[in-house]
Design an enzyme around this catalytic site. Structure first.
Site, short mmCIF file in Angstrom:
data_model
loop_
_atom_site.label_atom_id
_atom_site.label_comp_id
_atom_site.label_asym_id
_atom_site.label_seq_id
_atom_site.Cartn_x
_atom_site.Cartn_y
_atom_site.Cartn_z
N GLU A 1 -17.88 5.74 -2.69
CA GLU A 1 -17.00 5.30 -1.61
C GLU A 1 -16.82 6.46 -0.62
O GLU A 1 -16.37 7.54 -1.00
CB GLU A 1 -15.65 4.90 -2.19
CG GLU A 1 -14.73 4.29 -1.17
CD GLU A 1 -13.37 3.93 -1.76
OE1 GLU A 1 -12.82 4.73 -2.54
OE2 GLU A 1 -12.85 2.87 -1.41
N GLU A 61 -4.94 -1.11 -7.98
CA GLU A 61 -5.80 -1.53 -6.85
C GLU A 61 -6.55 -0.28 -6.42
O GLU A 61 -5.95 0.62 -5.83
CB GLU A 61 -4.94 -2.03 -5.68
CG GLU A 61 -4.05 -3.19 -6.00
CD GLU A 61 -4.74 -4.53 -5.86
OE1 GLU A 61 -5.95 -4.54 -5.52
OE2 GLU A 61 -4.08 -5.55 -6.09
N LYS A 88 6.68 5.44 -3.81
CA LYS A 88 6.23 6.74 -3.33
C LYS A 88 5.10 6.55 -2.31
O LYS A 88 3.99 6.16 -2.66
CB LYS A 88 5.72 7.64 -4.46
CG LYS A 88 5.65 9.08 -3.92
CD LYS A 88 4.68 9.96 -4.63
CE LYS A 88 3.25 9.80 -4.23
NZ LYS A 88 2.92 10.22 -2.87
N GLY A 103 -4.77 3.23 -4.85
CA GLY A 103 -5.30 4.54 -4.48
C GLY A 103 -6.68 4.72 -5.06
O GLY A 103 -7.40 3.74 -5.31
N SER A 104 -7.04 5.96 -5.32
CA SER A 104 -8.41 6.23 -5.74
C SER A 104 -8.63 5.88 -7.21
O SER A 104 -7.68 5.87 -8.01
CB SER A 104 -8.72 7.71 -5.51
OG SER A 104 -7.81 8.48 -6.24
N THR A 105 -9.86 5.62 -7.55
CA THR A 105 -10.20 5.23 -8.92
C THR A 105 -9.89 6.36 -9.90
O THR A 105 -9.39 6.10 -11.00
CB THR A 105 -11.68 4.80 -8.98
OG1 THR A 105 -11.81 3.62 -8.16
CG2 THR A 105 -12.13 4.47 -10.38
N GLY A 109 -6.24 6.40 -10.54
CA GLY A 109 -5.93 5.16 -11.28
C GLY A 109 -6.27 5.28 -12.76
O GLY A 109 -5.49 4.89 -13.63
N CYS A 134 -10.25 -0.04 1.57
CA CYS A 134 -10.81 -0.14 0.21
C CYS A 134 -11.87 -1.23 0.14
O CYS A 134 -12.83 -1.12 -0.60
CB CYS A 134 -9.70 -0.41 -0.78
SG CYS A 134 -8.61 -1.71 -0.22
P1 NAD Z 1 -5.17 8.90 -4.00
O1 NAD Z 1 -5.43 8.29 -5.32
O2 NAD Z 1 -5.48 10.32 -3.81
O3 NAD Z 1 -3.62 8.74 -3.63
C1 NAD Z 1 -2.96 7.51 -3.69
C2 NAD Z 1 -1.51 7.77 -3.99
O4 NAD Z 1 -1.42 8.31 -5.30
C3 NAD Z 1 -0.84 8.78 -3.06
O5 NAD Z 1 0.49 8.35 -2.83
C4 NAD Z 1 -0.87 10.05 -3.89
O6 NAD Z 1 0.15 10.94 -3.57
C5 NAD Z 1 -0.67 9.50 -5.29
N1 NAD Z 1 -1.16 10.36 -6.36
C6 NAD Z 1 -2.10 11.35 -6.29
N2 NAD Z 1 -2.27 11.92 -7.51
C7 NAD Z 1 -1.44 11.26 -8.36
C8 NAD Z 1 -1.18 11.36 -9.76
N3 NAD Z 1 -1.81 12.24 -10.52
N4 NAD Z 1 -0.30 10.50 -10.31
C9 NAD Z 1 0.33 9.58 -9.56
N5 NAD Z 1 0.14 9.44 -8.23
C10 NAD Z 1 -0.74 10.27 -7.64
O7 NAD Z 1 -5.90 7.98 -2.98
P2 NAD Z 1 -5.90 8.11 -1.40
O8 NAD Z 1 -6.95 9.10 -1.05
O9 NAD Z 1 -4.53 8.31 -0.88
O10 NAD Z 1 -6.33 6.63 -0.98
C11 NAD Z 1 -7.63 6.27 -0.84
C12 NAD Z 1 -8.08 5.44 -2.00
O11 NAD Z 1 -7.26 4.29 -2.15
C13 NAD Z 1 -9.47 4.91 -1.81
O12 NAD Z 1 -10.23 5.12 -2.96
C14 NAD Z 1 -9.26 3.42 -1.56
O13 NAD Z 1 -10.34 2.63 -1.89
C15 NAD Z 1 -8.05 3.14 -2.34
N6 NAD Z 1 -7.36 1.95 -1.84
C16 NAD Z 1 -7.44 0.79 -2.55
C17 NAD Z 1 -6.81 -0.37 -2.10
C18 NAD Z 1 -6.88 -1.63 -2.88
O14 NAD Z 1 -6.10 -2.54 -2.62
N7 NAD Z 1 -7.77 -1.76 -3.84
C19 NAD Z 1 -6.10 -0.34 -0.90
C20 NAD Z 1 -6.04 0.85 -0.19
C21 NAD Z 1 -6.68 1.99 -0.68
#
Ligand code: NAD
Length: 497
Positions: free
Chosen positions: A400, A269, A196, A247-249, A252, A303
């Site tokens: 962040e 991650e 996704k 994605g975001s903490t 996660g 990130c």
């Molecule tokens: P986000 O968590 O909002 O979204 C990430 C993904 O998760 C998107 O595809 C989103 O649609 C999906 N998502 C949202 N809510 C969900 C849920 N309840 N259940 C399952 N999936 C869901 O994060 P973002 O704003 O898209 O990305 C930015 C964040 O990602 C930052 O915090 C960044 O640090 C982190 N990031 C980490 C790494 C790493 O390797 N550690 C790499 C890139 C980005």
């Protein structure tokens, strides 16, 4: 081109040394008006008929209509991956490798098309998507293709087996690269996939489906379901064997709670708030380049961005002066211009989040500097920013920002640098700038960060594992560790499982 002045009999010299526009043509990309969900090798309409528009962050141009997957679509995608698993997992490793090599070569052949589309849909400068995102994505497929027929040697005496169906959820900051980090090791290990992409940047993942068809990958081995967090949540709750999330903490943590007790494997991650630490014996000009790369690369939507600069007190003034001078030369503007250093912010929501935290920084008493630059009127933009006079307790030193905003703090001794660097809930990456190798090793031993760069920053290689400590997540992507996360072993515990 700039106008040329003829000065006497000397060679012509430009009267103005500013850069002329160097736009990359977007003709190489042909966009469809609407996209379906890629399930079982076909593009299907979402069953509930819900769609959304994806825009170009540089000017808010509507690019295409994309499907919002509902739970029933996600279920169909998982079923398709389950059906394909029987055949794919039994294929000889050397045969799986051929598909991965083919995908890697197709990405290289179509690199320009992918780069333009990535910059258009995500807002990052074309020189980054062209020189970093796309080549690295291809490199990950090449790298894992090499392992596909050598799993028994990679993990001797552990009898590696695929997990089954992997559900993969990725963010918007490196759309194709995150896809490659996840899909390449999963396929090399014999798993099938439902991916996704993030809702603001689905287009390169959809173009990638075309590459899969060109590579004649068996239908159902990779499925792509687009949509917002609801589609991600449906994937988490579906009948998959593993979730790999970047994605975001906050999201996660929610996923980890959801999966507790289900037996599904999980790798996370998550976010970061890296310290980039400069000692007084460092090569300052080189360090300034590393600082700029660390925080302004990809508009700080990284990130592992070096978002906290820790400077040894004795060099604070010269370093900050040099940094400000360098920031004034950054070219902010059209992501499709080959000269652009800092492109557009990915979305209106992300711009709002950056603005909110920058306001908090001002209100808490930090001193702000932004070089003079003219931001385009349409689209989402934020000038490169540095905060000095920052205290460890300020939100801009703890949270962040995920934007082009740097917070500068100082330290006197290596011990103090370690204490400050580790004083966040995160632990993804760090940078150390010093001429002493022994100090680099001393620091790397004590920094609670998954990756430590020394006298450089933001370097990636498919052979090198990447991942975090603490609230930056667990599990590693890249290298053999990244493959391990997609395998089961006879009776043994696995890394990040
Ligand atoms: P986000 O968590 O909002 O979204 C990430 C993904 O998760 C998107 O595809 C989103 O649609 C999906 N998502 C949202 N809510 C969900 C849920 N309840 N259940 C399952 N999936 C869901 O994060 P973002 O704003 O898209 O990305 C930015 C964040 O990602 C930052 O915090 C960044 O640090 C982190 N990031 C980490 C790494 C790493 O390797 N550690 C790499 C890139 C980005």
């Amino acid at each position: 081109m700039t106008e040329l002045d003829r000065r006497g009999d000397r060679s012509p010299v430009p009267s103005d040394w500013t850069y002329a526009p160097a736009p990359e043509s977007r003709d190489v990309v042909s966009l469809q008006e609407r996209y379906g969900l890629f399930i079982g090798g076909e593009f299907l309409e979402p069953q509930a008929g819900e769609r959304f528009v994806t825009v170009a962050p540089r000017d808010e141009e509507a690019l295409a209509e994309v499907a919002q997957a509902g739970p029933e679509d996600v279920e169909a995608a998982v079923q398709s991956a389950r059906d394909a698993f029987a055949g794919w997992s039994k294929l000889a490793g050397a045969e799986r490798a051929k598909y991965l090599f083919r995908i890697a070569r197709l990405l290289q052949e179509r690199a320009r098309e992918f780069a333009v589309l990535e910059s258009l849909n995500g807002g990052k400068p074309i020189k980054e998507s062209r020189d970093v995102d796309i080549p690295l994505a291809a490199a990950h497929f090449f790298y894992y293709a090499g392992w596909a027929d050598k799993l028994e040697y990679a993990f001797p005496n552990r009898r590696p087996k695929p997990l089954g169906v992997a559900g993969q959820i990725i963010p918007w900051n490196f759309p194709l690269l995150m896809l490659a980090w996840k899909i390449a090791p999963a396929l090399a290990g014999g798993n099938t996939v439902v991916l996704k992409p993030a809702e603001t940047t689905p287009l390169t993942a959809l173009l990638f489906c075309d590459v899969l068809r060109q590579a004649e990958l068996p239908p159902g081995v990779v499925n792509v379901v687009t949509g917002d967090g609801r589609a991600g949540a449906a994937l988490v709750d579906s009948d998959v064997d593993k979730i790999a999330f970047t994605g975001s903490t906050d999201v996660g943590k929610a996923i980890q709670r959801r999966l507790a007790g289900t037996g599904k494997r999980l790798t996370l991650e998550l976010g970061g708030k890296a310290a980039n630490i400069v000692f007084d014996d460092a090569a300052l000009d080189q360090a300034v380049e590393g600082i700029v790369n660390g925080i302004y690369f990809n508009q700080g939507h990284v990130c592992c961005a070096g978002s906290r600069l820790l400077v040894q007190e004795s060099i604070y003034e010269p370093l900050v002066d040099k940094l400000k001078q360098r920031m004034a030369t950054l070219r902010v503007g059209d992501p499709l211009d080959k000269n652009t250093d800092v492109g557009a912010i990915n979305s209106a929501a992300q711009l709002e989040k950056i603005q909110e935290l920058v306001e908090a920084g001002r209100a808490e008493g930090a001193e702000i500097y932004q070089p003079p630059c003219v931001l385009p009127e349409k689209g989402y933009w934020f000038a490169p920013t540095v905060f000095t006079n920052v205290a460890q307790s300020y939100r801009i030193a703890q949270e962040e920002i995920f934007g082009p905003v740097l917070s500068v703090l100082t330290f006197r001794t290596p011990e103090e640098a370690i204490e400050k660097a580790n004083n966040t809930p995160y632990g993804l990456s760090a940078g150390v700038w010093t001429e002493k190798g022994s100090r680099i090793l001393w620091m790397a031993d004590r920094l609670r960060a998954g990756v430590v760069w020394a006298n450089t920053y933001n370097r990636f290689d498919p052979a090198s594992p990447f991942g975090g400590y603490k609230e930056s997540g667990f599990g590693r992507e890249g290298g053999l560790h990244g493959l391990d996360a997609y395998l089961d072993f006879d009776g043994s515990e696995t890394f990040g499982g």
